[in-house]
Design an enzyme around this catalytic site. Structure first.
Site, PDB file in Angstrom:
ATOM      1  N   ASP A  38     -29.504  23.066  94.944  1.00 54.48           N
ATOM      2  CA  ASP A  38     -30.246  22.804  93.704  1.00 54.48           C
ATOM      3  C   ASP A  38     -29.991  23.846  92.613  1.00 54.48           C
ATOM      4  O   ASP A  38     -30.637  23.827  91.566  1.00 54.48           O
ATOM      5  CB  ASP A  38     -31.756  22.780  93.996  1.00 54.48           C
ATOM      6  N   HIS A 242      -7.354  41.890  89.304  1.00 52.14           N
ATOM      7  CA  HIS A 242      -8.607  41.160  89.049  1.00 52.14           C
ATOM      8  C   HIS A 242      -9.627  41.414  90.154  1.00 52.14           C
ATOM      9  O   HIS A 242     -10.296  40.500  90.633  1.00 52.14           O
ATOM     10  CB  HIS A 242      -8.325  39.662  88.873  1.00 52.14           C
ATOM     11  N   ASP A 259     -13.179  47.497  83.896  1.00 51.15           N
ATOM     12  CA  ASP A 259     -12.755  46.526  82.881  1.00 51.15           C
ATOM     13  C   ASP A 259     -13.959  45.619  82.662  1.00 51.15           C
ATOM     14  O   ASP A 259     -14.270  44.786  83.519  1.00 51.15           O
ATOM     15  CB  ASP A 259     -11.536  45.752  83.400  1.00 51.15           C
ATOM     16  N   ASP A 270     -13.517  43.066  75.498  1.00 54.45           N
ATOM     17  CA  ASP A 270     -12.706  43.200  76.712  1.00 54.45           C
ATOM     18  C   ASP A 270     -12.123  44.607  76.720  1.00 54.45           C
ATOM     19  O   ASP A 270     -11.095  44.862  76.104  1.00 54.45           O
ATOM     20  CB  ASP A 270     -11.597  42.123  76.681  1.00 54.45           C
ATOM     21  N   HIS A 349       1.786  43.264  84.304  1.00 59.65           N
ATOM     22  CA  HIS A 349       1.169  42.326  83.361  1.00 59.65           C
ATOM     23  C   HIS A 349       1.631  42.632  81.949  1.00 59.65           C
ATOM     24  O   HIS A 349       2.330  43.616  81.709  1.00 59.65           O
ATOM     25  CB  HIS A 349      -0.369  42.337  83.483  1.00 59.65           C
ATOM     26  N   HIS A 353      -3.495  40.131  74.910  1.00 62.52           N
ATOM     27  CA  HIS A 353      -3.714  38.686  74.732  1.00 62.52           C
ATOM     28  C   HIS A 353      -4.636  38.513  73.532  1.00 62.52           C
ATOM     29  O   HIS A 353      -5.310  39.464  73.115  1.00 62.52           O
ATOM     30  CB  HIS A 353      -4.333  38.085  76.002  1.00 62.52           C
ATOM     31  N   HIS A 360      -9.529  35.437  77.116  1.00 66.52           N
ATOM     32  CA  HIS A 360      -8.110  35.152  76.871  1.00 66.52           C
ATOM     33  C   HIS A 360      -8.135  34.009  75.870  1.00 66.52           C
ATOM     34  O   HIS A 360      -8.220  32.841  76.235  1.00 66.52           O
ATOM     35  CB  HIS A 360      -7.388  34.737  78.156  1.00 66.52           C
ATOM     36  N   GLU A 383      -3.517  46.670  76.156  1.00 66.02           N
ATOM     37  CA  GLU A 383      -3.973  47.117  77.470  1.00 66.02           C
ATOM     38  C   GLU A 383      -2.863  47.415  78.472  1.00 66.02           C
ATOM     39  O   GLU A 383      -2.791  46.788  79.524  1.00 66.02           O
ATOM     40  CB  GLU A 383      -4.922  46.077  78.050  1.00 66.02           C
ATOM     41  N   TYR A 387       0.122  50.874  87.990  1.00 71.90           N
ATOM     42  CA  TYR A 387      -0.545  50.644  89.268  1.00 71.90           C
ATOM     43  C   TYR A 387       0.433  51.021  90.382  1.00 71.90           C
ATOM     44  O   TYR A 387       1.417  50.319  90.616  1.00 71.90           O
ATOM     45  CB  TYR A 387      -0.960  49.171  89.385  1.00 71.90           C
ATOM     46  N   ARG A 405      -5.602  51.602  83.716  1.00 66.29           N
ATOM     47  CA  ARG A 405      -5.418  50.715  82.557  1.00 66.29           C
ATOM     48  C   ARG A 405      -6.305  51.245  81.437  1.00 66.29           C
ATOM     49  O   ARG A 405      -7.407  51.737  81.697  1.00 66.29           O
ATOM     50  CB  ARG A 405      -5.798  49.270  82.901  1.00 66.29           C
ATOM     51  N   GLU A 407      -7.650  49.768  77.825  1.00 69.45           N
ATOM     52  CA  GLU A 407      -7.670  48.521  77.049  1.00 69.45           C
ATOM     53  C   GLU A 407      -8.619  48.632  75.864  1.00 69.45           C
ATOM     54  O   GLU A 407      -9.804  48.922  76.027  1.00 69.45           O
ATOM     55  CB  GLU A 407      -8.130  47.359  77.951  1.00 69.45           C
TER      56      GLU A 407
HETATM   57  N1  GLY Z   1     -10.440  41.378  81.634  1.00 76.27           N
HETATM   58  C1  GLY Z   1      -9.302  40.579  81.719  1.00 76.27           C
HETATM   59  C2  GLY Z   1      -8.205  41.122  80.931  1.00 76.27           C
HETATM   60  O1  GLY Z   1      -8.197  42.290  80.624  1.00 76.27           O
HETATM   61  O2  GLY Z   1      -7.339  40.427  80.507  1.00 76.27           O
HETATM   62 MN    MN Z   2      -9.902  43.469  80.423  1.00 73.96          MN
HETATM   63 MN    MN Z   3      -7.755  41.895  78.521  1.00 77.60          MN
END
Ligand code: GLY
Ligand code: MN
Ligand code: MN
Length: 440
Positions: A38, A242, A259, A270, A349, A353, A360, A383, A387, A405, A407
């Protein structure tokens, strides 16, 4: 903090001015989904629907018909139902939607199967976002079949179908001053949350405890949700891009990668920062951190009108590869290492973005096969990261398990860019100072 209804009206006008003659656009809401039995997942309106309406209820559909004399903006929504509203909350109802959300006509959603085919009939072209919502795709087919069934009575069936995505998402890509104001506030709240996490972190705390500090700050400042599940990775969990389990203890000596960004009136922040749980970077951590920071600053330098979308990524990769060679983590010719993408074992990566209502965000990255040039009002993240997997045998042991990272959120301005997330520190000295252990 909310956008004015006039901004939504302007968006609808702008979209309609780009639609072909004798056409109709149909946009559904997001679908409510069950979490378990529910319990439903918190409902979050579809970004396209909200962008055009500012209306957050589920089970609605909006229709735009440029030039329609009786009204160009039609909404179908849940009807008022006092008995049900006691259980599930207030509804605007068709009258409320007409009054508060400026719909020219509004109907209860139950009327859609009889009213919408009549609105579609006689139009040459239908615009919709196809393939994103299978329930809606089925309904649209059903409405079209209803029109087809009336052909012998003289009904005209649309014969052209266009993805609304392109027109709408190009609009969403360029942020207005009012949108940037909200994104600035979202970034400010998120920056304060990152600072708070840095200040309370200590060896032996759990990752979810830092997540709690982040969420506390978001909510306290008026954001009801994070824009995406927060990533709090201690030690080598930072190497999982992630990582959202956030359930491990953070041991002394390691770095923490957070993050996290809040959502404010449907706009995302972000932000990522990486800092030492002890309050002081170790030598390898510092060397890699300063390399990522140098790459990030080089990428931000490339964010200016007219520059290619990819210039920031290229600048970051160049700095990272050069630094990795200097530190002995990669060896060989820098140009060749870039060309054959050997760096991807440490940097897998891209450097950013689009950012907006979706973290995103929508918008093409290439136009006519070329990376598109940046324009004033575009918002994006910058960003880069590094790693070094804990089991990476190609590098000296002292580097292993370090994930970093950095960002930031930036918006393109006439003179270059503005860093929305500038309120959270990012140099080694600033971070160590904030953590109160500069000389520790
Ligand atoms: N938090 C997802 C990214 O940095 O793209
Ligand atoms: Mn991020
Ligand atoms: Mn990001």
């Amino acid at each position: 903090m909310k956008l004015a209804q006039t901004e939504y009206s302007q968006r609808r006008q702008q979209l309609m001015s780009q639609m072909e003659a004798n056409s109709i656009a149909i946009v559904p809401t997001a679908v409510e989904t069950v979490r378990n039995r529910d319990v439903e997942h918190p409902f979050r309106q579809d970004s396209d629907f909200y962008y055009l309406s500012g209306f957050a209820e589920a089970n609605a559909c909006l229709v735009l018909i440029p030039g329609r004399e009786q009204g160009e903006y039609i909404v179908f929504c849940n009807p008022k139902d006092p008995a049900l509203e006691i259980w599930t909350g207030r509804r605007a109802g068709p009258e409320g939607v007409a009054k508060e959300f400026y719909a020219d006509e509004a109907y209860p959603i139950e009327a859609i199967d009889s009213v919408l085919p009549e609105l579609i009939e006689g139009k040459a072209r239908v615009y919709s976002v196809m393939g994103a919502n299978s329930q809606f795709d089925t309904q649209l087919n059903h409405w079209l079949n209803q029109v087809k069934a009336m052909v012998r009575k003289g009904a005209q069936v649309p014969h052209e179908f266009s993805a609304l995505d392109h027109l709408l998402h190009e609009m969403r890509l360029i942020k207005s001053p009012a949108e940037i104001e909200i994104m600035q506030k979202a970034a400010d709240i998120s920056a304060a949350a990152h600072c708070r996490a840095m200040q309370v972190a200590k060896p032996g705390c759990f990752e979810y405890q830092l997540e709690a500090e982040i969420l506390h700050e978001f909510t306290r400042e008026g954001s009801r949700w994070p824009a995406y599940p927060s990533i709090v990775g201690g030690g080598d969990n930072a190497c999982i891009l992630h990582y959202t389990n956030n359930d491990m203890l953070i041991a002394d000596g390691g770095l923490i990668l957070i993050d996290a960004g809040c959502e404010l009136d449907y706009y995302a922040a972000d932000i990522t920062r990486t800092f030492p749980v002890s309050g002081k970077f170790g030598p390898e951590q510092k060397a890699l951190y300063e390399l990522v920071l140098k790459a990030q600053l080089a990428a931000i330098e490339q964010v200016k009108p007219g520059n290619s979308w990819n210039a920031g990524h290229e600048a970051a990769v160049k700095v990272l590869v050069t630094g990795l060679v200097e530190l002995g983590l990669l060896s060989g010719d820098i140009e060749q290492l870039i060309k054959d993408e050997s760096y991807k074992v440490f940097y897998m990566h891209r450097t950013g973005h689009w950012l907006g209502m979706d973290v995103h965000d929508v918008g093409e990255y290439r136009v006519d096969k070329e990376w598109r040039p940046l324009e004033v009002g575009m918002a994006l993240t910058v960003e880069p990261g590094l790693y070094i997997a804990p089991d990476c045998e190609d590098v000296d042991e002292r580097w292993r398990g370090i994930g970093i990272r950095i960002e930031d959120d930036v918006v393109v301005t006439e003179g270059g860019c503005h860093i929305l997330s500038h309120k959270v520190p990012k140099t080694v000295a600033e971070i160590e100072a904030l953590m109160g252990k500069q000389n520790g």
